[in-house]
Design an enzyme around this catalytic site. Structure first.
Site, PDB file in Angstrom:
ATOM      1  N   SER A 258      62.503  16.976 -16.730  1.00 52.47           N
ATOM      2  CA  SER A 258      61.495  16.396 -15.839  1.00 52.47           C
ATOM      3  C   SER A 258      61.313  17.210 -14.547  1.00 52.47           C
ATOM      4  CB  SER A 258      61.878  14.945 -15.558  1.00 52.47           C
ATOM      5  OG  SER A 258      60.921  14.319 -14.761  1.00 52.47           O
TER       6      SER A 258
ATOM      7  N   ASP B  96      54.803  16.709 -11.967  1.00 48.08           N
ATOM      8  CA  ASP B  96      56.195  17.155 -12.033  1.00 48.08           C
ATOM      9  C   ASP B  96      56.336  18.064 -13.259  1.00 48.08           C
ATOM     10  OD1 ASP B  96      56.210  15.297 -14.126  1.00 48.08           O
ATOM     11  OD2 ASP B  96      58.245  14.631 -13.709  1.00 48.08           O
TER      12      ASP B  96
ATOM     13  N   ASP C  55      57.398  17.814 -16.318  1.00 49.72           N
ATOM     14  CA  ASP C  55      57.052  17.416 -17.683  1.00 49.72           C
ATOM     15  C   ASP C  55      55.796  16.548 -17.753  1.00 49.72           C
ATOM     16  OD1 ASP C  55      58.387  15.210 -16.548  1.00 49.72           O
ATOM     17  OD2 ASP C  55      59.014  14.477 -18.504  1.00 49.72           O
TER      18      ASP C  55
ATOM     19  N   ASP D 269      54.785  13.584 -16.598  1.00 48.83           N
ATOM     20  CA  ASP D 269      54.653  12.116 -16.618  1.00 48.83           C
ATOM     21  C   ASP D 269      54.328  11.576 -15.237  1.00 48.83           C
ATOM     22  OD1 ASP D 269      57.193  12.645 -15.648  1.00 48.83           O
ATOM     23  OD2 ASP D 269      58.195  11.100 -16.840  1.00 48.83           O
TER      24      ASP D 269
HETATM   25 MG    MG Z   1      58.972  13.613 -15.279  1.00 48.10          MG
END
Ligand code: MG
Length: 444
Positions: free
Chosen positions: A93, A235, A237, A239
């Site tokens: 992440s 961020d 990744d 999400d």
């Molecule tokens: Mg994330």
């Protein structure tokens, strides 16, 4: 041995080894069975770990669909779309580049929490059951995951309206996985884009991958220096997402969530889910529409579990993660960006934000040993009881529009106190009052 945290298993490479990744993936294969979708982020260690994950799943007798480098929400979407039996995402992440993690997704597209992860750990401890030579299945490489995801987003926003507005936006992908899909998605929606840090790079040379205000100052300056409708940053990744309004001001995560809730409830009324750490700005918006707001513990898996259980129309957390059940049960920073674009067709983002009720917060922390934390939290939960107290995660006390939450830090020797009120002075006053109470409990 590494164990499940709130959302998956995180570690540096001395602990999160390929051997461990293969073993825990084999255990997950036994837990989930069937066809598992595997993808990864742009980190230097992700390809190595992904190959170990694929080996582990194959050794459990699973079929594997390898989608390569994609955002986490793309996999959560694809698990549902392909009616797969689960997913494993190799991504840490927003953490620094030397970290990595494995995130597990069940067949409903819900991330596996610490509690459900314990079942997978149990399989690993008991001893793995490997498939026989003639039970080993196949790896399918699927290259259209992001096209599918972008198409689904396009179908769930007013694409014609966005196209006709010809928005001009600045994208900061932080060298993460959104570098591959965000420019494509925004162009499909007819926006003119200017990019920053939109080359995938596991060293994150452009900026730290957590989109805090301090970390995206280049984007802020960029938006201020030219004419943009807004700026957007994800961020590592994809999400989580944050925005910069057309005047170059950072829009914090819970305001983004509040805007999304208002937009959603305006079209489709229903229940809303958020965590106990979220600002009352979201509660105010729900009350405006007469819709129920349901609280959960902090962590995306808990949000998704609750949304599935009660059939919520939207969910989200305070750090800029919004779940859109029409797409998936994972936080989707790409869908959120497309929705903010849809909203920005009617009004500039700064006006949308100014239309929200204003709240101020204050936070502090009290030192407390790890051993003492549980005892102190129990004492506080006993001390504060009643209808206005929520104890599903720490102790949250609501006083009308104001509230305070006391939560132990997961990794550090602190108990954190956070208060919110309609004025800055009142927020600090409440926070100090409860800081004193926590200190008394810590000192016994
Ligand atoms: Mg994330």
């Amino acid at each position: 041995m590494l164990t499940f945290g709130t959302n998956g298993i995180r570690g540096k490479l001395d602990e999160l080894t390929p051997e461990f990744a293969a073993s825990i993936s084999c255990a997950f294969g036994e837990f989930a069975h069937g066809r598992i979708i595997v993808g990864m982020d742009t980190r230097t260690s992700s390809e190595m770990l992904k190959n170990a994950v694929v080996s582990g799943l194959l050794s459990a007798g699973c079929d594997v669909v390898d989608v390569g480098v994609v955002p986490s929400p793309t996999i959560e979407f694809l698990v549902l779309r392909m009616r797969a039996d689960g997913g494993i995402i190799v991504t840490a992440s927003h953490n620094p580049p030397e970290w990595n993690a494995l995130k597990f997704v069940d067949r409903n597209g819900v991330d596996i929490s610490r509690e459900r992860g314990a079942e997978i750990e149990k399989i690993l401890r008991r001893g793995l059951r490997r498939a026989k030579w003639n039970e080993i299945r196949n790896v399918e490489r699927y290259g259209s995951a992001m096209q599918d995801h972008a198409e689904a987003i396009e179908k769930n926003v007013d694409a014609d309206k966005i196209r006709s507005k010809k928005l001009r936006i600045a994208l900061d992908c932080g060298n993460g996985t959104t570098s591959l899909i965000a420019p494509m998605l925004m162009r499909r929606l007819g926006m003119e884009i200017v990019t920053l840090n939109c080359q995938p790079d596991g060293f994150f040379p452009g900026r730290n991958s957590e989109p805090t205000e301090a970390n995206i100052k280049d984007l802020v300056e960029f938006v201020r220096s030219s004419e943009f409708d807004f700026g957007v940053a994800w961020d590592g990744d994809g999400d989580r997402v944050v925005f910069v309004d057309e005047k170059g001001r950072y829009v914090i995560g819970d305001k983004v969530f509040a805007l999304c809730v208002g937009h959603k409830l305006g079209k489709d009324r229903g229940k809303v889910v958020t965590t106990v750490a979220t600002s009352n700005v979201v509660k105010s918006v729900c009350e405006e529409f007469g819709c129920e707001l349901v609280y959960t513990r902090v962590g995306a898996p808990y949000l998704a579990e609750k949304m599935l259980e009660i059939g919520a129309v939207i969910g989200g957390e305070e750090v800029g993660g919004v779940i859109w059940p029409e797409i998936s049960l994972g936080k989707d920073g790409l869908m959120t960006a497309a929705k903010i674009a849809e909203m920005a067709c009617d009004k500039p983002l700064s006006e949308l934000v100014e239309g929200l009720p204003k709240y101020y917060n204050f936070k502090t922390k009290v030192e407390c040993s790890h051993a003492q934390k549980e005892h102190v939290m129990k004492a506080l939960a006993e001390r504060f009881q009643g209808e206005n107290v929520i104890t599903i995660d720490g102790v949250r006390i609501n006083f009308g529009e104001e509230w305070v939450i006391i939560r132990p830090s997961g990794t550090e020797n602190y108990i954190r106190v956070f208060a919110e009120a309609r004025t800055a002075g009142k927020a600090e006053k409440i926070c100090r009052e409860y800081e004193k109470i926590v200190r008394e409990e810590v000192c016994g």
